[in-house]
Structure formats: structure tokens, C-alpha cells
Design a protein around this motif. Structure first.
Motif, PDB file in Angstrom:
ATOM      1  N   VAL A 180     -21.949  40.584  83.848  1.00 10.12           N
ATOM      2  CA  VAL A 180     -21.638  41.386  82.665  1.00 10.12           C
ATOM      3  C   VAL A 180     -22.320  42.740  82.790  1.00 10.12           C
ATOM      4  N   GLU A 181     -21.525  43.816  82.700  1.00  6.77           N
ATOM      5  CA  GLU A 181     -22.070  45.179  82.720  1.00  6.77           C
ATOM      6  C   GLU A 181     -22.388  45.657  81.316  1.00  6.77           C
ATOM      7  N   SER A 182     -21.543  45.285  80.339  1.00  4.07           N
ATOM      8  CA  SER A 182     -21.803  45.677  78.956  1.00  4.07           C
ATOM      9  C   SER A 182     -21.003  44.800  78.011  1.00  4.07           C
ATOM     10  N   VAL A 183     -21.516  44.676  76.766  1.00  3.31           N
ATOM     11  CA  VAL A 183     -20.834  43.955  75.698  1.00  3.31           C
ATOM     12  C   VAL A 183     -20.787  44.891  74.504  1.00  3.31           C
ATOM     13  N   THR A 184     -19.575  45.213  74.027  1.00  2.37           N
ATOM     14  CA  THR A 184     -19.406  46.071  72.860  1.00  2.37           C
ATOM     15  C   THR A 184     -18.826  45.227  71.737  1.00  2.37           C
ATOM     16  N   LEU A 185     -19.637  44.984  70.685  1.00  2.22           N
ATOM     17  CA  LEU A 185     -19.212  44.149  69.582  1.00  2.22           C
ATOM     18  C   LEU A 185     -18.525  44.979  68.511  1.00  2.22           C
ATOM     19  N   GLY A 186     -17.318  44.553  68.132  1.00  2.05           N
ATOM     20  CA  GLY A 186     -16.613  45.170  67.013  1.00  2.05           C
ATOM     21  C   GLY A 186     -16.728  44.256  65.811  1.00  2.05           C
ATOM     22  N   THR A 187     -15.981  44.523  64.766  1.00  2.00           N
ATOM     23  CA  THR A 187     -16.017  43.690  63.569  1.00  2.00           C
ATOM     24  C   THR A 187     -15.500  42.287  63.857  1.00  2.00           C
ATOM     25  N   VAL A 188     -14.399  42.197  64.602  1.00  2.00           N
ATOM     26  CA  VAL A 188     -13.783  40.906  64.893  1.00  2.00           C
ATOM     27  C   VAL A 188     -13.772  40.598  66.391  1.00  2.00           C
ATOM     28  N   MET A 189     -13.573  41.613  67.217  1.00  2.00           N
ATOM     29  CA  MET A 189     -13.443  41.419  68.655  1.00  2.00           C
ATOM     30  C   MET A 189     -14.651  41.982  69.400  1.00  2.00           C
ATOM     31  N   ALA A 190     -14.794  41.576  70.662  1.00  2.00           N
ATOM     32  CA  ALA A 190     -15.837  42.105  71.539  1.00  2.00           C
ATOM     33  C   ALA A 190     -15.190  42.456  72.873  1.00  2.00           C
ATOM     34  N   ASN A 191     -15.530  43.597  73.447  1.00  2.00           N
ATOM     35  CA  ASN A 191     -15.096  43.972  74.797  1.00  2.00           C
ATOM     36  C   ASN A 191     -16.235  43.689  75.756  1.00  2.00           C
ATOM     37  N   VAL A 192     -15.941  42.912  76.787  1.00  2.00           N
ATOM     38  CA  VAL A 192     -16.946  42.522  77.769  1.00  2.00           C
ATOM     39  C   VAL A 192     -16.526  43.089  79.118  1.00  2.00           C
ATOM     40  N   HIS A 193     -17.316  43.999  79.682  1.00  2.00           N
ATOM     41  CA  HIS A 193     -17.038  44.581  80.993  1.00  2.00           C
ATOM     42  C   HIS A 193     -17.768  43.741  82.035  1.00  2.00           C
ATOM     43  N   ILE A 194     -17.007  43.229  83.006  1.00  2.00           N
ATOM     44  CA  ILE A 194     -17.549  42.333  84.030  1.00  2.00           C
ATOM     45  C   ILE A 194     -17.343  42.970  85.393  1.00  2.00           C
ATOM     46  N   LYS A 195     -18.429  43.134  86.159  1.00  2.00           N
ATOM     47  CA  LYS A 195     -18.328  43.653  87.528  1.00  2.00           C
ATOM     48  C   LYS A 195     -18.086  42.472  88.457  1.00  2.00           C
ATOM     49  N   VAL A 196     -16.972  42.543  89.199  1.00  2.00           N
ATOM     50  CA  VAL A 196     -16.616  41.492  90.150  1.00  2.00           C
ATOM     51  C   VAL A 196     -16.500  42.112  91.539  1.00  2.00           C
ATOM     52  N   GLU A 197     -16.583  41.273  92.571  1.00  2.00           N
ATOM     53  CA  GLU A 197     -16.474  41.764  93.947  1.00  2.00           C
ATOM     54  C   GLU A 197     -15.125  42.440  94.174  1.00  2.00           C
ATOM     55  N   GLU A 198     -14.053  41.780  93.850  1.00  2.00           N
ATOM     56  CA  GLU A 198     -12.691  42.314  93.979  1.00  2.00           C
ATOM     57  C   GLU A 198     -11.959  41.980  92.700  1.00  2.00           C
ATOM     58  N   PRO A 199     -11.373  42.885  92.019  1.00  2.00           N
ATOM     59  CA  PRO A 199     -11.049  44.252  92.345  1.00  2.00           C
ATOM     60  C   PRO A 199     -12.108  45.253  91.944  1.00  2.00           C
ATOM     61  N   GLY A 200     -13.242  44.862  91.480  1.00  2.00           N
ATOM     62  CA  GLY A 200     -14.308  45.784  91.077  1.00  2.00           C
ATOM     63  C   GLY A 200     -14.835  45.411  89.708  1.00  2.00           C
ATOM     64  N   VAL A 201     -14.240  45.964  88.647  1.00  2.00           N
ATOM     65  CA  VAL A 201     -14.639  45.648  87.270  1.00  2.00           C
ATOM     66  C   VAL A 201     -13.389  45.293  86.480  1.00  2.00           C
ATOM     67  N   ILE A 202     -13.473  44.232  85.681  1.00  2.00           N
ATOM     68  CA  ILE A 202     -12.387  43.887  84.766  1.00  2.00           C
ATOM     69  C   ILE A 202     -12.959  43.889  83.353  1.00  2.00           C
ATOM     70  N   THR A 203     -12.096  44.039  82.361  1.00  2.00           N
ATOM     71  CA  THR A 203     -12.525  44.033  80.969  1.00  2.00           C
ATOM     72  C   THR A 203     -11.828  42.898  80.247  1.00  2.00           C
ATOM     73  N   ALA A 204     -12.593  42.101  79.529  1.00  2.00           N
ATOM     74  CA  ALA A 204     -12.040  41.014  78.718  1.00  2.00           C
ATOM     75  C   ALA A 204     -12.238  41.346  77.248  1.00  2.00           C
ATOM     76  N   ALA A 205     -11.180  41.266  76.459  1.00  2.00           N
ATOM     77  CA  ALA A 205     -11.284  41.428  75.009  1.00  2.00           C
ATOM     78  C   ALA A 205     -11.318  40.026  74.401  1.00  2.00           C
ATOM     79  N   ILE A 206     -12.467  39.636  73.858  1.00  2.00           N
ATOM     80  CA  ILE A 206     -12.637  38.308  73.273  1.00  2.00           C
ATOM     81  C   ILE A 206     -13.117  38.473  71.834  1.00  2.00           C
ATOM     82  N   THR A 207     -13.076  37.395  71.052  1.00  2.00           N
ATOM     83  CA  THR A 207     -13.538  37.504  69.676  1.00  2.00           C
ATOM     84  C   THR A 207     -15.047  37.713  69.649  1.00  2.00           C
TER      85      THR A 207
END
Length: 70
Positions: free
Chosen positions: A13-40
Motif C-alpha cells: 500500500v502506497e497510500s489510503v485516501t478515506l472519503g465519506t463512503v469510499m476509500a481509494n487505496v494505491h497499491i505498488k505492484v511489480e507488474e504493471p507498477g501501481v494499481i488503484t482500488a476503490a473500496i468502501t
């Protein structure tokens, strides 16, 4: 962790940004690099996600699900 989904990427996990209902989680992976997951926000808080955590991004259809070894 055992799951049926086959499209899993391990990363950190590179960063977690908490919103009112959702959270964006930036994940650094080997390939393809970084992906972003939008979770509650509830899920992000339940997993206790924070920068530097080792997690798995499990990709199923159009959604990304985050799993964390506890």
C-alpha cells in the motif's frame, strides 16, 4: 489466504485516501507498477489499511478486491 479468483497481484500500500463512503487505496505492484482500488471506507477501516502494508489485489471482472494477511 485461499480464494477462488485467479487474477491476484501482490503489492504494498502506497497510500489510503478515506472519503465519506469510499476509500481509494494505491497499491505498488511489480507488474504493471501501481494499481488503484476503490473500496468502501468501512472495508478500508476493517482491514486497518495503512501505508506500507503488504496486501494482495484480487481482480475479478471489473472490480478489485483487497485482501490482507492478518
Amino acid at each position: 489466504m485461499e480464494i477462488s479468483a485467479r487474477n491476484g497481484l501482490k503489492g504494498k500500500v502506497e497510500s489510503v485516501t478515506l472519503g465519506t463512503v469510499m476509500a481509494n487505496v494505491h497499491i505498488k505492484v511489480e507488474e504493471p507498477g501501481v494499481i488503484t482500488a476503490a473500496i468502501t471506507r468501512e472495508s478500508a477501516e476493517k482491514l486497518g489499511l495503512k501505508e506500507g502494508d503488504d496486501v494482495s489485489a484480487i481482480i475479478k471482472a471489473t472490480e478489485v478486491i483487497i485482501g490482507k494477511e492478518l
